[in-house]
Scaffold this active site. Sequence first.
Site, PDB file in Angstrom:
ATOM      1  N   LYS A 180       1.477  -1.360  -0.304  1.00 33.00           N
ATOM      2  CA  LYS A 180      -0.697  -0.203  -0.157  1.00 33.00           C
ATOM      3  C   LYS A 180       1.391   1.626   0.176  1.00 33.00           C
ATOM      4  O   LYS A 180       1.842   1.382   1.271  1.00 33.00           O
ATOM      5  CB  LYS A 180      -1.275   0.129   1.594  1.00 33.00           C
ATOM      6  CG  LYS A 180      -2.247   0.463   0.428  1.00 33.00           C
ATOM      7  CD  LYS A 180      -2.787   1.923   1.903  1.00 33.00           C
ATOM      8  CE  LYS A 180      -1.692   2.796   2.454  1.00 33.00           C
ATOM      9  NZ  LYS A 180      -1.677   4.177   1.761  1.00 33.00           N
ATOM     10  N   CYS A 290      13.163  10.481   7.418  1.00 36.60           N
ATOM     11  CA  CYS A 290      13.892  10.477   8.819  1.00 36.60           C
ATOM     12  C   CYS A 290      14.698  10.856   9.680  1.00 36.60           C
ATOM     13  O   CYS A 290      14.517  10.476  10.955  1.00 36.60           O
ATOM     14  CB  CYS A 290      12.926   8.995   8.807  1.00 36.60           C
ATOM     15  SG  CYS A 290      13.943   7.900   7.111  1.00 36.60           S
ATOM     16  N   GLU A 386       8.962  15.613  15.768  1.00 35.22           N
ATOM     17  CA  GLU A 386       9.884  15.863  13.681  1.00 35.22           C
ATOM     18  C   GLU A 386       8.358  16.646  13.648  1.00 35.22           C
ATOM     19  O   GLU A 386       7.453  16.240  12.915  1.00 35.22           O
ATOM     20  CB  GLU A 386       9.077  14.244  13.657  1.00 35.22           C
ATOM     21  CG  GLU A 386       9.901  13.854  12.703  1.00 35.22           C
ATOM     22  CD  GLU A 386      10.389  12.579  12.516  1.00 35.22           C
ATOM     23  OE1 GLU A 386       9.180  11.896  12.024  1.00 35.22           O
ATOM     24  OE2 GLU A 386      10.446  12.136  11.427  1.00 35.22           O
TER      25      GLU A 386
HETATM   26  P1  NAI Z   1       1.313   8.328   8.386  1.00 40.55           P
HETATM   27  O1  NAI Z   1       2.184   7.156   8.841  1.00 40.55           O
HETATM   28  O2  NAI Z   1      -0.284   8.806   8.660  1.00 40.55           O
HETATM   29  O3  NAI Z   1       1.341   7.382   6.899  1.00 40.55           O
HETATM   30  C1  NAI Z   1       2.441   6.515   6.657  1.00 40.55           C
HETATM   31  C2  NAI Z   1       1.739   5.509   4.984  1.00 40.55           C
HETATM   32  O4  NAI Z   1       0.694   5.173   6.296  1.00 40.55           O
HETATM   33  C3  NAI Z   1      -0.265   5.643   4.530  1.00 40.55           C
HETATM   34  O5  NAI Z   1       0.879   4.781   3.316  1.00 40.55           O
HETATM   35  C4  NAI Z   1      -0.698   5.699   5.400  1.00 40.55           C
HETATM   36  O6  NAI Z   1      -1.689   5.579   4.497  1.00 40.55           O
HETATM   37  C5  NAI Z   1      -0.868   4.421   5.998  1.00 40.55           C
HETATM   38  N1  NAI Z   1      -1.233   4.380   7.106  1.00 40.55           N
HETATM   39  C6  NAI Z   1      -1.843   5.767   7.929  1.00 40.55           C
HETATM   40  N2  NAI Z   1      -2.942   5.717   8.800  1.00 40.55           N
HETATM   41  C7  NAI Z   1      -2.924   3.931   8.649  1.00 40.55           C
HETATM   42  C8  NAI Z   1      -3.821   2.656   9.597  1.00 40.55           C
HETATM   43  N3  NAI Z   1      -4.239   3.383  10.838  1.00 40.55           N
HETATM   44  N4  NAI Z   1      -3.559   1.880   9.444  1.00 40.55           N
HETATM   45  C9  NAI Z   1      -2.730   1.529   8.221  1.00 40.55           C
HETATM   46  N5  NAI Z   1      -2.308   1.993   7.973  1.00 40.55           N
HETATM   47  C10 NAI Z   1      -2.477   3.454   7.841  1.00 40.55           C
HETATM   48  O7  NAI Z   1       1.809   9.347   8.199  1.00 40.55           O
HETATM   49  P2  NAI Z   1       1.432  10.852   7.487  1.00 40.55           P
HETATM   50  O8  NAI Z   1       0.463  11.214   7.746  1.00 40.55           O
HETATM   51  O9  NAI Z   1       1.881  11.224   5.521  1.00 40.55           O
HETATM   52  O10 NAI Z   1       2.836  12.046   8.273  1.00 40.55           O
HETATM   53  C11 NAI Z   1       2.813  12.339   9.716  1.00 40.55           C
HETATM   54  C12 NAI Z   1       4.054  12.275  10.008  1.00 40.55           C
HETATM   55  O11 NAI Z   1       5.029  11.298   9.779  1.00 40.55           O
HETATM   56  C13 NAI Z   1       5.096  13.129   9.239  1.00 40.55           C
HETATM   57  O12 NAI Z   1       4.872  14.488   9.994  1.00 40.55           O
HETATM   58  C14 NAI Z   1       6.449  12.536   9.901  1.00 40.55           C
HETATM   59  O13 NAI Z   1       7.032  13.129  11.140  1.00 40.55           O
HETATM   60  C15 NAI Z   1       6.172  11.372   9.815  1.00 40.55           C
HETATM   61  N6  NAI Z   1       6.982  10.482   8.957  1.00 40.55           N
HETATM   62  C16 NAI Z   1       8.051   9.539   8.953  1.00 40.55           C
HETATM   63  C17 NAI Z   1       8.190   9.022   7.914  1.00 40.55           C
HETATM   64  C18 NAI Z   1       9.410   8.303   8.407  1.00 40.55           C
HETATM   65  O14 NAI Z   1      10.070   8.181   7.215  1.00 40.55           O
HETATM   66  N7  NAI Z   1       9.978   7.484   8.829  1.00 40.55           N
HETATM   67  C19 NAI Z   1       8.171   8.890   7.113  1.00 40.55           C
HETATM   68  C20 NAI Z   1       6.141   9.798   6.672  1.00 40.55           C
HETATM   69  C21 NAI Z   1       6.044  10.106   7.620  1.00 40.55           C
END
Ligand code: NAI
Length: 488
Positions: A180, A290, A386
């Site tokens: 996904k 990240c 972050e």
């Molecule tokens: P997110 O963690 O909400 O999304 C990442 C993935 O998880 C997406 O594919 C999303 O559709 C999926 N997802 C969301 N809710 C879910 C659920 N309940 N069950 C299963 N999958 C789910 O991240 P978002 O909203 O894009 O960004 C929020 C914060 O996360 C950012 O501000 C940043 O701080 C952090 N982040 C960290 C990343 C990293 O590389 N570790 C990458 C992106 C965001």
Amino acid sequence: MVKVDIKYTKLFINNEWVDSVSKKTFPTINPQDETVITQVAEGDKADVDLAVAAAKKAFHRYSEWRLMDASHRGRLLYKLADLMERDAKYLSELETLDCGKPVKQAEAEIIWAANIVRFYAGKADKITGNTIPADGEVLTYTLKEPVGVCGLILPWNYPIPLLTFKISPALAAGCTVVVKPAEQTPLTALAMAALVKEAGVPPGVLNIVNGYGPTAGAAIAKHPDVDKISFTGSTEVGRLIMNVAAAENLKRVTLELGGKSPLVVFNDADVEKAAALAHRAAFANGGQCCVAGTRTYVQSGIYDKFVAKAAEIAKKRTVGNPYTDVQQGPQIDLDMFNKVMGYIDAGKKAGARCVAGGNRQGKLGYYVEPTVFADVKDDMKIAREEIFGPVQSILKFDTFEEVVNRANDTNYGLGAGVITKDISTALAFVKQVRAGTIWVNTYEHVAAQTPFGGFKESGIGREMGEDGILPYLESKTVTIDLPKKPLL
Ligand code: NAI
Ligand code: MG
């Protein structure tokens, strides 16, 4: 605006392009001008059920995939890497359209990602167990077997590389996958799926279900026929996935969850070089990284000179149309743009000194000025949370002991960096700071061969390198009774 041909918008299940069961679609937005690029098929539970069923069938013990020589799985991955390089220009233009990163950077990431695929291509036929001198009259050995159907949930900041972090070890190990992608960047995973098919990977081995997190993502995390989840994204969603997938369903789970990484600059550093490195550490990918080195700790003897240099470099950073030769494009979407601007406001209100940027850039698109705060205190929000945007916080320190304590005073532990000419200082820092990767006089150097992941709330498990295939394998112990008396 560059015109990019969008070839695929449907779901990819069983090597076929299909509409979602509900026929619903969702828009993907161009962060440069906030317009809709195209509508994409929106998957939900019913689609996840179909994709998981395809992946399960492809994992059946008599399937083409399971009976394929390991070396042949490797050859398919080598082919995929070659196809990625063949199409690097197209893939990078598509990546830039969907997520706004500078197109030259996107192209470099695709070459990097192709090398990750190659690393695991070579690994496919080198997955071995052990023979074990077990107590008793027995022969014991271990087999490393694929864990099964894997659910791979991705973020939007490095769509193609992060896809390869996960699919390369999964396919090398002989698993099948349901991916996904992030809802912000659904397009390049589909283009990659077309290449996986062209490389000759059998139907059902790789499936892509675009859609939202709480619907499609959650359905994967919960699905009883998914054996393992690998997730990259926010700590908040990581926790949710841990609760559903691991606690309730006992799936294997690996998580990569970001951080608030410290980069520590000692008095003996060359200020110009250190400021340039710290700039790259904080601002790479518009800060949407990240391991971004967002807490820049600078020793008091060079602090003022460093702050002046950091501000100068940030002011020169080129931001704009990512199809031109710039260092930074727009932030990914309106939510993240608002979140970043909120943190910049919080920094100003808390009394940090804004020495560069601090505003939106232009009126259209999610562009943010490269922003540098000096005199940041450890308890300010901008030093603790972050931000995931182009914001650097510079903090002053006096002693080694003090800065190690402060560097470690965070729930995160993904990366850390140290800039010094003193080998003892560097090695003591490496030993005492709790983070998954520590860089000395460099930063963000992440290669296919290097394990990557976090201590503490930055995640569980490692991706890449030798370690990166382990989460896709189960150990099977085989014990065989041996004759206890001489045979006649
Ligand atoms: P997110 O963690 O909400 O999304 C990442 C993935 O998880 C997406 O594919 C999303 O559709 C999926 N997802 C969301 N809710 C879910 C659920 N309940 N069950 C299963 N999958 C789910 O991240 P978002 O909203 O894009 O960004 C929020 C914060 O996360 C950012 O501000 C940043 O701080 C952090 N982040 C960290 C990343 C990293 O590389 N570790 C990458 C992106 C965001
Ligand atoms: Mg979210």
